[in-house]
Design a protein around this motif. Structure first.
Motif, short mmCIF file in Angstrom:
data_model
loop_
_atom_site.label_atom_id
_atom_site.label_comp_id
_atom_site.label_asym_id
_atom_site.label_seq_id
_atom_site.Cartn_x
_atom_site.Cartn_y
_atom_site.Cartn_z
N ASN A 9 0.66 -1.51 0.01
CA ASN A 9 0.10 -0.11 0.18
C ASN A 9 1.00 1.15 0.00
OD1 ASN A 9 -2.11 -1.75 0.06
ND2 ASN A 9 -2.80 -1.45 2.31
N GLU A 10 1.95 1.53 0.82
CA GLU A 10 2.77 2.49 0.76
C GLU A 10 4.16 2.33 0.00
OE1 GLU A 10 3.62 3.85 4.94
OE2 GLU A 10 1.77 3.21 5.65
N GLY A 11 4.30 1.29 -0.67
CA GLY A 11 5.36 1.09 -1.63
C GLY A 11 6.64 1.06 -0.87
N LEU A 12 6.87 0.80 0.28
CA LEU A 12 8.20 0.91 1.00
C LEU A 12 9.05 -0.28 0.50
CD1 LEU A 12 7.18 2.06 4.70
CD2 LEU A 12 7.88 3.20 2.75
N SER A 13 10.27 -0.26 0.60
CA SER A 13 11.21 -1.40 0.32
C SER A 13 11.23 -2.11 1.66
CB SER A 13 12.47 -0.74 -0.15
OG SER A 13 13.15 -0.28 0.89
N TYR A 14 12.02 -3.42 1.42
CA TYR A 14 12.33 -4.11 2.67
C TYR A 14 13.09 -3.29 3.51
CZ TYR A 14 10.06 -8.40 0.36
OH TYR A 14 9.36 -9.21 -0.32
N LYS A 15 14.02 -2.68 3.02
CA LYS A 15 14.92 -2.04 4.09
C LYS A 15 14.27 -0.99 4.73
CE LYS A 15 19.25 0.62 4.26
NZ LYS A 15 18.89 0.90 5.66
N GLU A 16 13.31 -0.26 3.96
CA GLU A 16 12.54 1.08 4.70
C GLU A 16 11.57 0.41 5.84
OE1 GLU A 16 12.30 4.16 1.26
OE2 GLU A 16 10.96 2.49 1.19
N ILE A 17 10.96 -1.06 5.40
CA ILE A 17 9.96 -1.34 6.45
C ILE A 17 10.88 -2.11 7.69
CG2 ILE A 17 8.48 -3.50 6.74
CD1 ILE A 17 7.77 -3.33 3.77
N ALA A 18 12.02 -2.51 7.41
CA ALA A 18 12.97 -3.01 8.38
C ALA A 18 13.37 -1.95 9.49
CB ALA A 18 13.96 -3.65 8.07
N ASP A 19 13.78 -0.70 8.80
CA ASP A 19 14.03 0.48 9.56
C ASP A 19 12.83 0.85 10.47
OD1 ASP A 19 16.56 0.16 8.63
OD2 ASP A 19 16.51 1.87 7.18
N ARG A 20 11.69 0.88 9.66
CA ARG A 20 10.56 1.51 10.60
C ARG A 20 9.96 0.55 11.52
NH1 ARG A 20 5.21 3.72 7.35
NH2 ARG A 20 6.49 5.51 6.64
N LEU A 21 10.08 -0.57 11.36
CA LEU A 21 9.68 -1.70 12.35
C LEU A 21 10.61 -2.20 13.27
CD1 LEU A 21 7.23 -3.79 10.17
CD2 LEU A 21 6.55 -1.71 11.63
N GLN A 22 11.91 -1.75 13.13
CA GLN A 22 13.07 -2.17 13.89
C GLN A 22 13.19 -3.67 13.78
OE1 GLN A 22 12.49 -0.12 17.48
NE2 GLN A 22 13.24 2.12 16.66
N ILE A 23 12.99 -4.24 12.67
CA ILE A 23 13.63 -5.72 12.61
C ILE A 23 14.35 -5.89 11.42
CG2 ILE A 23 11.30 -6.45 13.47
CD1 ILE A 23 10.12 -6.68 10.75
N SER A 24 14.94 -7.00 11.18
CA SER A 24 15.90 -7.24 10.03
C SER A 24 15.01 -7.39 8.56
CB SER A 24 16.60 -8.55 10.44
OG SER A 24 15.98 -9.58 10.07
N GLN A 25 15.98 -7.19 7.60
CA GLN A 25 15.29 -7.13 6.33
C GLN A 25 14.79 -8.64 6.07
OE1 GLN A 25 17.18 -5.47 2.74
NE2 GLN A 25 18.36 -3.72 4.47
N HIS A 26 15.58 -9.52 6.63
CA HIS A 26 15.23 -11.09 6.34
C HIS A 26 13.79 -11.59 7.07
CE1 HIS A 26 16.12 -15.28 5.85
NE2 HIS A 26 15.86 -15.54 7.40
#
Length: 193
Positions: free
Chosen positions: A144-161
């Motif tokens: 919905n927001e088009g964020l990359s895995y890295k951006e999601i990981a940063d926002r949620l403070q979890i790993s990209q994996h």
């Protein structure tokens, strides 16, 4: 095209194997069978084949007929079953499925397509709402927001994996539910006409 129905005597003759009575039944019902098959298949050749298959099945099982009962419900059930079986075969072939979808789209007006698309969106949203909370969040941020895995990981403070695993599981769940519902939605779209 005959404009009459078969009478009790005609059906009795048909049960006994009278080919004239069979031709009469064909004349009375073949067009209705074709129209019913076409509602499902949107293909003139396949619909004509269903007419032939319906009458073959009908002839083979004529001894099960009841002379006191109209033939149309019996023929209707055979036609519907054969049409759905044909749809299942089409569904297994990507090329045939694409062709059927194209024909269906050409025959449906915008409103019906819009309603079907809305129904599919609602169904998809219900599946997403049933995902585990973290999978939902990752899916919505990605799709919905088009964020990359890295951006999601940063926002949620979890790993990209972890983000990747959540997306894989969410997509797998969606695919499973949509694949099983796909034919149902498709049939609903076709049968509306």
């Amino acid at each position: 095209m005959y404009n009459q129905l078969l009478y009790k005597e005609d059906i009795k003759r048909l049960i006994a194997g009278d080919e004239t009575a069979f031709r009469l039944a064909y004349g009375v019902y073949s067009e209705k069978i074709y129209k019913l098959a076409y509602r499902f298949l949107k293909d003139p050749d396949l619909s004509a084949e269903i007419v032939q298959e319906t009458f073959i099945t009908f002839w083979i099982n004529r001894d099960k007929l009841d002379p006191d009962v109209d033939l149309w419900p019996y023929l209707h059930v055979i036609t519907k079953r054969l049409s759905i079986n044909s749809l299942k075969q089409i569904y297994k072939s990507t090329d045939n499925l694409k062709l059927l979808i194209q024909r269906t789209i050409l025959e449906h007006n915008y409103t019906d397509e819009h309603v079907a698309a809305d129904d599919l969106k609602i169904f998809t949203q219900k599946i997403i709402d049933q995902l585990p909370r973290q999978q939902q969040l990752v899916f919505k941020l990605s799709r919905n927001e088009g964020l990359s895995y890295k951006e999601i990981a940063d926002r949620l403070q979890i790993s990209q994996h972890t983000v990747r695993n959540h997306m894989i599981q969410a997509l797998k769940t969606l695919k499973t539910h949509l694949k099983s519902a796909d034919l149902i939605f498709f049939l609903v779209m076709i049968i509306r006409h």
